[in-house]
Structures are given as C-alpha cells and as structure tokens.
Design a protein around this motif. Structure first.
Motif, PDB file in Angstrom:
ATOM      1  N   UNK A 107     -40.940  -8.657-139.543  1.00 48.16           N
ATOM      2  CA  UNK A 107     -42.289  -8.092-139.644  1.00 48.16           C
ATOM      3  C   UNK A 107     -43.367  -9.173-139.664  1.00 48.16           C
ATOM      4  N   UNK A 108     -43.136 -10.266-140.369  1.00 51.41           N
ATOM      5  CA  UNK A 108     -44.141 -11.337-140.375  1.00 51.41           C
ATOM      6  C   UNK A 108     -44.261 -11.976-138.996  1.00 51.41           C
ATOM      7  N   UNK A 109     -43.174 -12.317-138.303  1.00 50.44           N
ATOM      8  CA  UNK A 109     -43.363 -12.829-136.940  1.00 50.44           C
ATOM      9  C   UNK A 109     -44.131 -11.842-136.042  1.00 50.44           C
ATOM     10  N   UNK A 110     -43.906 -10.557-136.225  1.00 49.92           N
ATOM     11  CA  UNK A 110     -44.640  -9.546-135.455  1.00 49.92           C
ATOM     12  C   UNK A 110     -46.132  -9.614-135.770  1.00 49.92           C
ATOM     13  N   UNK A 111     -46.470  -9.724-137.048  1.00 58.16           N
ATOM     14  CA  UNK A 111     -47.874  -9.825-137.455  1.00 58.16           C
ATOM     15  C   UNK A 111     -48.481 -11.150-136.988  1.00 58.16           C
ATOM     16  N   UNK A 112     -47.736 -12.244-137.122  1.00 56.19           N
ATOM     17  CA  UNK A 112     -48.223 -13.561-136.712  1.00 56.19           C
ATOM     18  C   UNK A 112     -48.510 -13.570-135.216  1.00 56.19           C
ATOM     19  N   UNK A 113     -47.608 -12.997-134.416  1.00 61.08           N
ATOM     20  CA  UNK A 113     -47.829 -12.961-132.965  1.00 61.08           C
ATOM     21  C   UNK A 113     -49.150 -12.281-132.624  1.00 61.08           C
ATOM     22  N   UNK A 114     -49.461 -11.185-133.301  1.00 67.11           N
ATOM     23  CA  UNK A 114     -50.711 -10.479-133.026  1.00 67.11           C
ATOM     24  C   UNK A 114     -51.914 -11.285-133.508  1.00 67.11           C
ATOM     25  N   UNK A 115     -51.797 -11.934-134.648  1.00 67.96           N
ATOM     26  CA  UNK A 115     -52.916 -12.732-135.140  1.00 67.96           C
ATOM     27  C   UNK A 115     -53.139 -13.970-134.264  1.00 67.96           C
ATOM     28  N   UNK A 116     -52.069 -14.520-133.714  1.00 69.19           N
ATOM     29  CA  UNK A 116     -52.222 -15.630-132.763  1.00 69.19           C
ATOM     30  C   UNK A 116     -52.954 -15.160-131.508  1.00 69.19           C
ATOM     31  N   UNK A 117     -52.602 -13.982-131.010  1.00 69.58           N
ATOM     32  CA  UNK A 117     -53.302 -13.437-129.842  1.00 69.58           C
ATOM     33  C   UNK A 117     -54.790 -13.311-130.154  1.00 69.58           C
ATOM     34  N   UNK A 118     -55.090 -12.769-131.305  1.00 71.22           N
ATOM     35  CA  UNK A 118     -56.476 -12.600-131.740  1.00 71.22           C
ATOM     36  C   UNK A 118     -57.188 -13.963-131.847  1.00 71.22           C
ATOM     37  N   UNK A 119     -56.533 -14.933-132.465  1.00 72.96           N
ATOM     38  CA  UNK A 119     -57.134 -16.259-132.652  1.00 72.96           C
ATOM     39  C   UNK A 119     -57.434 -16.938-131.322  1.00 72.96           C
ATOM     40  N   UNK A 120     -56.487 -16.880-130.392  1.00 75.90           N
ATOM     41  CA  UNK A 120     -56.661 -17.580-129.125  1.00 75.90           C
ATOM     42  C   UNK A 120     -57.521 -16.802-128.121  1.00 75.90           C
ATOM     43  N   UNK A 121     -57.317 -15.492-128.015  1.00 79.60           N
ATOM     44  CA  UNK A 121     -58.043 -14.717-127.016  1.00 79.60           C
ATOM     45  C   UNK A 121     -59.427 -14.267-127.483  1.00 79.60           C
ATOM     46  N   UNK A 122     -59.548 -13.851-128.712  1.00 77.35           N
ATOM     47  CA  UNK A 122     -60.820 -13.289-129.162  1.00 77.35           C
ATOM     48  C   UNK A 122     -61.696 -14.290-129.929  1.00 77.35           C
ATOM     49  N   UNK A 123     -61.084 -15.213-130.662  1.00 81.43           N
ATOM     50  CA  UNK A 123     -61.860 -16.204-131.400  1.00 81.43           C
ATOM     51  C   UNK A 123     -61.974 -17.532-130.654  1.00 81.43           C
ATOM     52  N   UNK A 124     -61.272 -17.652-129.531  1.00 81.75           N
ATOM     53  CA  UNK A 124     -61.313 -18.854-128.681  1.00 81.75           C
ATOM     54  C   UNK A 124     -60.918 -20.127-129.434  1.00 81.75           C
ATOM     55  N   UNK A 125     -59.909 -20.028-130.292  1.00 87.47           N
ATOM     56  CA  UNK A 125     -59.408 -21.202-131.006  1.00 87.47           C
ATOM     57  C   UNK A 125     -58.612 -22.082-130.035  1.00 87.47           C
ATOM     58  N   UNK A 126     -58.625 -23.382-130.290  1.00 91.95           N
ATOM     59  CA  UNK A 126     -57.851 -24.327-129.485  1.00 91.95           C
ATOM     60  C   UNK A 126     -56.498 -24.625-130.115  1.00 91.95           C
ATOM     61  N   UNK A 127     -56.408 -24.427-131.444  1.00 93.80           N
ATOM     62  CA  UNK A 127     -55.154 -24.693-132.154  1.00 93.80           C
ATOM     63  C   UNK A 127     -55.134 -23.884-133.444  1.00 93.80           C
ATOM     64  N   UNK A 128     -53.933 -23.512-133.856  1.00 91.14           N
ATOM     65  CA  UNK A 128     -53.731 -22.812-135.125  1.00 91.14           C
ATOM     66  C   UNK A 128     -52.706 -23.615-135.918  1.00 91.14           C
ATOM     67  N   UNK A 129     -53.060 -23.927-137.173  1.00 91.81           N
ATOM     68  CA  UNK A 129     -52.191 -24.651-138.085  1.00 91.81           C
ATOM     69  C   UNK A 129     -51.511 -23.673-139.029  1.00 91.81           C
ATOM     70  N   UNK A 130     -50.384 -24.077-139.560  1.00 90.82           N
ATOM     71  CA  UNK A 130     -49.695 -23.299-140.581  1.00 90.82           C
ATOM     72  C   UNK A 130     -48.973 -24.308-141.472  1.00 90.82           C
ATOM     73  N   UNK A 131     -48.658 -23.925-142.685  1.00 91.38           N
ATOM     74  CA  UNK A 131     -47.971 -24.842-143.579  1.00 91.38           C
ATOM     75  C   UNK A 131     -46.981 -24.109-144.456  1.00 91.38           C
ATOM     76  N   UNK A 132     -46.057 -24.867-145.010  1.00 96.43           N
ATOM     77  CA  UNK A 132     -45.102 -24.313-145.973  1.00 96.43           C
ATOM     78  C   UNK A 132     -44.711 -25.407-146.941  1.00 96.43           C
ATOM     79  N   UNK A 133     -44.484 -24.992-148.175  1.00 98.84           N
ATOM     80  CA  UNK A 133     -44.064 -25.950-149.193  1.00 98.84           C
ATOM     81  C   UNK A 133     -42.575 -26.229-149.050  1.00 98.84           C
TER      82      UNK A 133
END
Length: 184
Positions: A107-133
């Motif tokens: 479910x999280x990869x499904x949500x992340x894929x959609x948010x990446x589409x939104x970030x790149x296509x609609x917000x015109x981001x050049x890169x998206x960062x993520x982190x984990x401890x």
C-alpha cells in the motif's frame, strides 16, 4: 485536493480522522522507527492533525475498501517547517508511515508512486528525497521498490521529537530516473 490509486485515496486530514489516527499512531512499532513518539490520546492525535498534518502537502492514506485513514504521506518543500534532507529549490522530501496491520501489502509503494507522479508532473520537481533511520528495513525496501537510489548517510542526526540522535540514510529519485521507470 485528492489523489487516487487503485486501492487508496490520498486526501487532506480531517478532524473525523482522529479515532483512526490514534488507533494506528499509538502503536509503539509505528512512530518511533519513523522518528516520533506514539500518540497517547485522541486529543493528542487531534492536535497533531491541526498542527502538523494539516500543512499543505500532507495526505491521509485512506483505504477505499473501508474509508478509514490507515497512514500518512506527504511532500515537504523548502517552505515546509519539517524536512530532514538538505533540499534545494525544485526538490522536495517525501515522508510516509502506515499502520502495522497494513504492512507488507504494497500500500505504501502504491501511495508513493502516486505522490511521485504528482511531484514530478504537477509540481514540476526535479528530484524527490526520502530518508530512513538505521534499522528501518521496511521503509528502506519501500523506497527501493519505488526507484529511490541510495545517496548518503548522516551520523549523529538529531531526532528532536524523541530526544535522540540516530543514523539516517538518504535516498533520492530524479525526474530523469522517474521518467525511465515509467517507460518500462
């Protein structure tokens, strides 16, 4: 604004989500590994919705089958007050968590894929960062599954909400890498 996937609705948090947020955020297996303490009451969950989750770019992860908030996902930009990656103009940081009963269902990869589409296509981001401890293998795997590539590690990183220091690993996905993945 709302975004949809096959099984999920991503929408702004609402006051009516308080019981569901508390149900999943009180679990000590969920928050601490992501850098925040378990919620102690519905009042605390309500305040978190008002003060943190209501920020632009944060979405409740709603399971369509039950219409229940089961997690949270968001994009933090330079204008956001909360982000741990050193981001530049045209970049953002993605953060997420999901209730333990829903781990391992994709479910999280499904949500992340959609948010990446939104970030790149609609917000015109050049890169998206993520982190984990260090030790958060589930988050690491979810990021890898979504195409994020290891960037760097920061030692002795303050975790203010827990009063700790930890090792944090950062991953990154560029617009070009995302486009290549979409063509496959």
């Amino acid at each position: 604004m709302e975004l949809q996937t096959e099984r999920l609705l991503l929408r702004p948090w609402r006051e009516s989500d308080v019981p569901a947020l508390f149900k999943y955020a009180q679990n000590p297996n969920v928050g601490p590994i992501a850098g925040w303490p378990p919620h102690q009451s519905e009042d605390e969950s309500r305040e978190i919705i008002r003060s943190v989750l209501s920020d632009s770019g944060n979405f409740a992860v709603i399971l369509k089958a039950t219409n229940e908030a089961i997690g949270s996902i968001g994009l933090m930009t330079l204008r956001s007050t909360i982000h741990t990656a050193s981001i530049a103009e045209g970049e953002c940081e993605l953060g997420f968590w999901i209730g333990e009963p829903f781990w391992g269902q994709g479910l999280i990869p499904e949500a992340v894929d959609e948010l990446l589409r939104y970030a790149f296509e609609e917000l015109a981001m050049r890169a998206v960062w993520c982190g984990y401890y260090e030790g958060n293998v589930k988050s690491q795997r979810a990021q890898e599954k979504c195409g994020f590539k290891y960037s760097h590690t920061e030692e002795q990183k303050p975790v203010p909400l827990l009063g700790e220091v930890r090792t944090e690993h950062f991953t990154k996905l560029t617009l070009e890498e995302w486009k290549k993945r979409r063509k496959k």
